[in-house]
Design an enzyme around this catalytic site. Structure first.
Site, mmCIF file in Angstrom:
data_model
loop_
_atom_site.group_PDB
_atom_site.id
_atom_site.type_symbol
_atom_site.label_atom_id
_atom_site.label_comp_id
_atom_site.label_asym_id
_atom_site.label_seq_id
_atom_site.Cartn_x
_atom_site.Cartn_y
_atom_site.Cartn_z
ATOM 1 C CG HIS A 163 -0.319 0.094 2.535
ATOM 2 N ND1 HIS A 163 -0.075 1.279 3.188
ATOM 3 C CD2 HIS A 163 0.133 -0.878 3.375
ATOM 4 C CE1 HIS A 163 0.479 1.044 4.374
ATOM 5 N NE2 HIS A 163 0.629 -0.259 4.508
ATOM 6 C CG ASP A 165 -3.033 3.858 2.781
ATOM 7 O OD1 ASP A 165 -2.537 2.848 2.250
ATOM 8 O OD2 ASP A 165 -3.833 3.796 3.739
ATOM 9 C CG ASP A 194 3.280 0.769 7.584
ATOM 10 O OD1 ASP A 194 2.783 0.101 6.669
ATOM 11 O OD2 ASP A 194 2.645 1.103 8.607
ATOM 12 C CD GLU A 228 -2.575 -1.531 5.862
ATOM 13 O OE1 GLU A 228 -2.456 -2.542 6.575
ATOM 14 O OE2 GLU A 228 -2.206 -0.387 6.241
ATOM 15 C CD GLU A 229 -1.162 2.431 7.703
ATOM 16 O OE1 GLU A 229 -1.795 2.041 8.713
ATOM 17 O OE2 GLU A 229 0.016 2.116 7.476
#
Length: 502
Positions: A163, A165, A194, A228-229
């Protein structure tokens, strides 16, 4: 530093310094007093002579005038490579561009028809896709929610899922969060680990496989999500509406070895309407449900109170310092009484009656993440990671029972069921074998409290990111990653995709 990572070897031969002069490495040595690894070399200009320099400095990657370069570039002709070879400088240059695109989940710029998650998310997706096209691969942007890069032929598909984001930046950064900072072997920036860094590593892994012309029986795809977050995963929901589901996939958004189980993730909201008799307290803290809050503020009787904490991923709240709980304790110590302070005093796994665990995945974790209190309402939002053999309904029932006397209404805002893949499955055993061959580490598959895109598909697990012993800086201030770890991830991801795609 992880014991698994070993310093990159320095081959003998000819090198060019980034300023232009050329040198020859004639040997490696060890400092007699400090045991530091040293490079023995001679200039190929002027009077020559022999010189020594620390090996760590020889291997350095630097940024000069906005361009990323190696301090010394290897020039000697190479034989045919038997191991995956990464152009680290090119990858870091691409990662720098990607980091400069602000993609904070929920705060990524204007929402449009083409960019339903924000123009920053769509811009970042398009950047990765364009790089994929430049490498000769097929790409698709799925309406600004997600996208993919693919190569190869075959009826079946294997995938790596990442991802672009990120979580919010928070306070007290010492480096620019939306840029790449290089300091020796360490790189900094929001998303560098991340998960923008691993997105670029995965893209370059596909490039390596394609250019190596390895005989594969399946197509290989990098699936890139943009939500995702936030936890709702609108990106993966959109993907599955129209796009092909891989027969095997893994998400390098966690750690090594393979993660065969992920705890359930639930978000709850505890809310209470306040009447005129309640003391007038204004209290706020936290902004991201899946991060430990690093700042909180309150106003009572004209006095302002503040508390600073330390951000950490909600799956490991013990690694952070919760500013909301810290400020609540300060206010209580001042003799202030309020329903939210009573609730926060009870907001522990023991106080909420959820001190639970199982033999598969360990203990439940609780993160009181966001608080909002004004004269009319008190609201607390919590992130809970529960063991794979438990039910979220049982957790909710326990919290309701433990807080019934406080008058708060409880709503479950979000619930992602646990992931549990058989440790003896083809996918887990194959990934474990690749990991063991690349590292020599014979550790067993693990369980994580994190939530990755592995939950989006059948036959999918988390595999990749941090090595045992590495510091996990996801969601933290001054997020960082080592270049050494980045390069080792590249090697493992290349080999994992090659085996799965046979």
């Amino acid at each position: 530093m992880s014991k698994i990572l070993t310093k990159k070897k320095i081959p003998l031969g000819r090198y060019r310094h980034y300023k232009g002069n050329e040198y020859e490495v004639i040997g490696l040595a060890t400092h007699s007093e400090t045991q530091e690894a040293m490079v023995v070399y001679r200039p190929l200009y002027g009077e020559g002579g022999l010189w020594v320099r620390p090996a760590a400095m020889w291997n350095e990657i630097l940024e000069k005038d906005g361009k990323i370069v190696r301090r010394f570039e290897y020039l000697t002709d190479k034989k045919v490579a038997t191991e995956p070879e990464l152009d680290t400088v090119a990858l870091l240059q691409d990662l720098k561009t990607l980091l400069q695109i602000k993609t904070v989940n929920g705060d990524a710029g204007e929402i449009t028809d083409e960019a339903p998650l924000g123009i920053g998310i769509n811009e970042a997706l398009n950047f990765v896709l364009l790089r994929g096209q430049s490498f000769g691969m097929r790409t698709k942007n799925c309406d600004g929610y997600c996208g993919y890069v693919e190569f190869g032929q075959g009826a079946e598909l294997v995938a790596v899922t990442t991802h672009i984001d990120t979580v919010a930046v928070g306070e007290d950064w010492t480096v620019p969060p939306f840029d790449l900072t290089i300091d020796g072997d360490t790189i900094y920036g929001r998303g560098v680990l991340d998960d923008k860094g691993l997105t670029m590593v995965s893209l370059y892994a596909l490039k390596e496989l394609k250019e190596a012309k390895v005989s594969l029986g399946k197509r290989v795809r990098l699936i890139i999500g943009g939500d995702e977050e936030g936890g709702n995963w609108a990106c993966m929901n959109r993907y599955k509406q129209t796009e092909e589901v891989p027969v095997y996939s893994f998400s390098p958004d966690s750690g090594y070895p393979a993660i065969f189980a992920e705890k359930g993730i639930m978000n709850i909201i505890l809310e209470k309407e306040l009447d005129y008799q309640t003391p007038a307290l204004v209290f706020s803290g936290g902004s991201q449900i899946n991060s430990v809050p690093d700042a909180a503020q309150a106003v009572f009787n004209g006095r302002t109170f503040e508390a600073k904490g330390k951000s950490a991923h909600a799956m490991e709240p013990e690694k952070g310092e919760n500013a909301i709980l810290k400020l609540a304790a300060i206010l209580t110590a001042e003799g202030i009484t309020h329903p939210i302070l009573t609730l926060l005093e009870r907001a522990t796994t023991t106080g909420f009656g959820i001190d639970l665990s199982d033999s598969v995945s360990g203990a439940l974790t609780l993160n009181p993440a966001i608080v909002q209190v004004d004269e009319n309402k008190a609201v607390l939002r919590c992130d809970i990671r529960y063991p794979v053999t438990l039910k979220s309904s049982d957790v909710v029932a326990a919290i309701k029972k433990a807080t019934a006397d406080l008058g708060f209404c409880l709503e479950m805002d979000h619930d992602v069921k646990p992931l549990h893949v058989d440790k003896d499955s083809f996918l887990v055993t194959t990934l474990q074998q690749v990991y063991q061959e690349c590292t020599g580490d014979m550790a067993e598959p693990m369980v994580s409290g994190g939530g990755t895109y592995a939950r989006a598909f059948e036959n999918s697990v988390a595999f990749g990111g941090g090595f045992p012993g590495e510091v996990n800086t996801c969601h933290q201030t001054d997020e960082f990653w080592s270049i050494e770890s980045l390069e080792k991830n590249f090697e493992i991801i290349v080999k994992a995709l090659a085996v799965l795609a046979q």
